[in-house]
Structures are given as structure tokens and as C-alpha cells.
Enzyme design. Structure first.
Site, PDB file in Angstrom:
ATOM      1  N   ASP A  16       5.808 -34.516  11.805  1.00  0.00           N
ATOM      2  CA  ASP A  16       5.669 -35.339  13.014  1.00  0.00           C
ATOM      3  C   ASP A  16       6.149 -36.761  12.742  1.00  0.00           C
ATOM      4  OD1 ASP A  16       5.016 -35.974  15.596  1.00  0.00           O
ATOM      5  OD2 ASP A  16       2.936 -35.337  15.494  1.00  0.00           O
ATOM      6  N   CYS A 240       7.097 -38.585  19.316  1.00  0.00           N
ATOM      7  CA  CYS A 240       7.583 -37.296  19.813  1.00  0.00           C
ATOM      8  C   CYS A 240       8.869 -37.568  20.558  1.00  0.00           C
ATOM      9  CB  CYS A 240       6.558 -36.631  20.737  1.00  0.00           C
ATOM     10  SG  CYS A 240       7.170 -35.080  21.431  1.00  0.00           S
TER      11      CYS A 240
END
Ligand code: HMG
Ligand code: MG
Length: 299
Positions: A16, A240
């Protein structure tokens, strides 16, 4: 108020954290960093993702990285997988645990994995079933739990609908994502009030992004509800790519500082963690956003 004595931290920085970084980090540097993370006492590291390289170019070296790292048998090495194609690669790379992912809101799901929620569920069912046949455990990420960048508010019913299905297909844990970092402690409380009655608390992880500086406050609120598993990213790396404006996950180093000072154990060595953070910071050639690294960088 009874806080848990121990909390499990799942380090998602190599996935991530790095997936949103524009500077391409060579595979060998990622391997060196993950090997250093393996020395810190972490029990779980999400090392990469097996998605389409056009969508996430930074992680196009996933097989090389997963095959190159030294495996510590006490650590679970996980990776993100969107479909059967990704699962095949993850199995080839000998990943321990598969993480499937989808959103609780339609538009984010569509932007992120190019399918509606109802078209995604059968894919999840197949992947979870195949992973189990190959002897792999599966974790399920559910995104946009506390808000969607395209649709705004998301109801707990939307989240439960997806979680129920994923548990039915066989995931062993759900990771509930505040993908764009909009949650407040009150919203977390209202959500968990219902979620803890519906699901086994030991199968629920919280995944907070710190876009609006609320991540640690939200962790604290979750501890009040007995949550014992949190995802975090060393130095606060991350974001993201399909959630405009989203910033990094709650920083592992900040999280551990708070937990240890509250008398909650994680098994992680803070000094070794900061050493690993300074390594990835030097590869990225920019200061990491966490508070602990700000202190470290000022010394
Ligand atoms: P698609 O274009 O709809 O896929 O993408 P497709 O099935 O139509 O196939 C198109 C082409 O992609 C084909 O190749 C496939 O072989 C190939 P072609 O025949 O044209 O040469 N392909 C693949 N290649 C490599 N690996 C694969 C793969 N699958 C198909 N696994 C897909 C659908 C899901 C693949 C795409 O949308 C994708 O890769 N999305 C990934 C997006 C992503 O990684 N987002 C970030 C992670 S999610 C997140 O950060 C949230 C989280 O942190 C929690 C939170 O914070 O809330 C988890
Ligand atoms: Mg995330």
C-alpha cells in the site's frame, strides 16, 4: 475500558505504501527493505500485489520481489490478488497468504478493479476457493467503509453486504478500509457498535489512512471496541491511486509509539523499525510523513 494486551500490526508499506510512489524503486532495494522489516519483530508483511502492471507500475516486479526476499518462518508474507491470474502468480511466488480486495461502494469498485460489485463477487468466490484448494489462507479487504471519494457516505449495510459474502466464500479475516481517510472516531464507534455484534472480533482488522490526520484517533476508538489487528505502513507511506487525495496509511512507527506507551504489546522493536524506515526514506529520497520520522530526521 479494557484495552487488549496485545495488538497485531500488519505492515502494508511494501504494497500500500509503495504502490502510490512515482519514483521507481529497484526490485533489489525493495528486497533489502523487506528483509530489514523481517528483522523488526513484525509477524505479518504484505510484500506486493499481483495486479495489472499498467495499473500499478511500481509493483510490476512482484514475482522477483516475492521470490527474492529471505523468508522468516515466523512471519506471514502476504500479497494482494484481484483475480485468478494474480492468484497463479502469487502461488508461483510462494506467497503465504492471499489478500483479495473490493469496495463497498460501486464507483470506487469500478474505478479500482474495473467491475461492478455484483460482477466482482463471483470472481472473489472463485479466487478464494482456488486459494483454499492450494492450501493458502485468504484475507479480504473491503474498501470505502467510511466514505467513498465518488459517492460520499457509505452505509454499514453496504459494507456488511460485501463482508457477509466474503466470509461465506471463506476468508479468514476482513480488513475494513478507510480508503480515503474520512472517518472520525464517532463514525468508527457507530460502525463498530454494529460490526462487533455481527462478526467475530478476532477476524476483523481496521485499515486507516491518515488523509485528515484522524488515523490514530480512530485506532484508539477501535481499541475501545476490542479490535486487536491494525494495518499500517512504515513512515506513513502510501495512498490509493483510485482514491484521489488519499494519503498514507497510519504510520507503523507512530502506531507502535502510541500502543507501547499505553502498555499494549506488539512484539516489534522500535529502534529496528526506525532503521528500516530510514532505509526506505533514503531510497525514496524524501522525508517520510510520520511523526516519529520527523523526530528522527531532526536529530
Ligand atoms: P481488466 O482490464 O478489467 O482485466 O483489469 P481483464 O480481465 O479484462 O484483462 C485485461 C488484461 O489484463 C489481460 O491481458 C489480462 O491477462 C491482464 P491481455 O490479454 O490484454 O494482454 N490481467 C492481468 N495481468 C497481470 N496481473 C493480473 C491480471 N489480470 C488481468 N492480475 C484488474 C482488472 C483487476 C486486473 C485491474 O483493474 C487491476 O489490476 N486493478 C488493480 C488496482 C489496484 O491495485 N488498486 C490498488 C489496490 S486497492 C487499495 O489500495 C485499497 C486497500 O489498500 C484497502 C483500502 O485502503 O481501502 C486494499
Ligand atoms: Mg489502503
Amino acid at each position: 475500558m479494557i484495552w487488549p494486551e496485545n495488538v497485531t500490526i500488519k505492515e502494508v508499506g511494501p504494497r500500500d505504501g509503495l504502490q502510490n510512489e512515482k519514483v521507481m524503486i529497484p526490485a533489489q532495494s525493495k528486497i533489502d527493505w523487506i528483509d530489514q522489516l523481517s528483522e523488526t519483530g513484525l509477524s505479518y508483511i504484505e510484500v506486493t500485489s499481483f495486479v495489472h502492471p499498467k495499473w500499478i507500475p511500481q509493483l510490476s516486479d512482484s514475482i522477483e520481489v516475492a521470490k527474492g526476499i529471505k523468508r522468516n518462518p515466523d512471519i506471514t508474507y502476504a500479497a494482494l490478488v484481484p483475480n485468478q491470474r494474480g492468484l497463479e502468480s502469487a502461488i508461483e511466488a510462494n506467497i503465504d497468504e492471499i489478500s483479495v480486495f473490493m469496495s463497498s461502494s460501486e464507483t470506487h469498485n469500478l474505478k479500482n478493479i474495473n467491475k461492478s460489485i455484483s460482477d466482482t463477487l463471483p470472481v472473489m468466490k472463485d479466487v478464494i476457493g482456488s486459494a483454499a484448494k492450494s492450501g493458502k489462507t485468504v484475507r479480504g479487504y473491503v474498501s470505502t467503509v467510511f466514505g467513498c471519494p465518488y459517492e460520499g457516505q457509505v452505509s454499514p449495510e453496504q459494507v456488511f453486504r460485501v463482508c457477509d459474502q466474503l466470509f461465506e466464500y471463506g476468508i479468514n479475516e476482513v480488513s475494513l478500509g478507510d480508503t480515503i481517510g474520512v472517518a472520525s472516531p464517532r463514525q468508527v464507534a457507530l460502525f463498530l457498535e454494529r460490526a462487533v455484534k455481527r462478526y467475530d472480533i478476532s477476524k476483523m482488522a481496521l485499515h486507516f489512512h491518515d488523509t485528515r490526520g484522524m488515523a490514530l484517533a480512530n485506532v484508539l476508538q477501535s481499541l475501545d471496541y476490542g479490535v486487536e489487528i491494525f494495518d499500517s505502513s512504515l513512515g506513513g507511506l502510501g495512498g490509493c491511486p483510485y482514491a484521489p487525495g488519499a494519503s498514507g496509511n497510519v504510520a507503523t512507527d507512530d502506531l507502535i509509539h502510541m500502543l507501547h506507551n499505553m502498555g499494549i504489546q506488539t512484539g516489534i522493536n522500535q529502534e529496528k523499525l526506525i532503521k528500516a524506515a530510514s532505509m526506505i526514506q533514503s531510497f525514496l529520497e524524501k522525508p517520510l510523513p510520520s511523526h516519529q520520522m520527523a523526530v528522527y530526521n531532526a536529530q
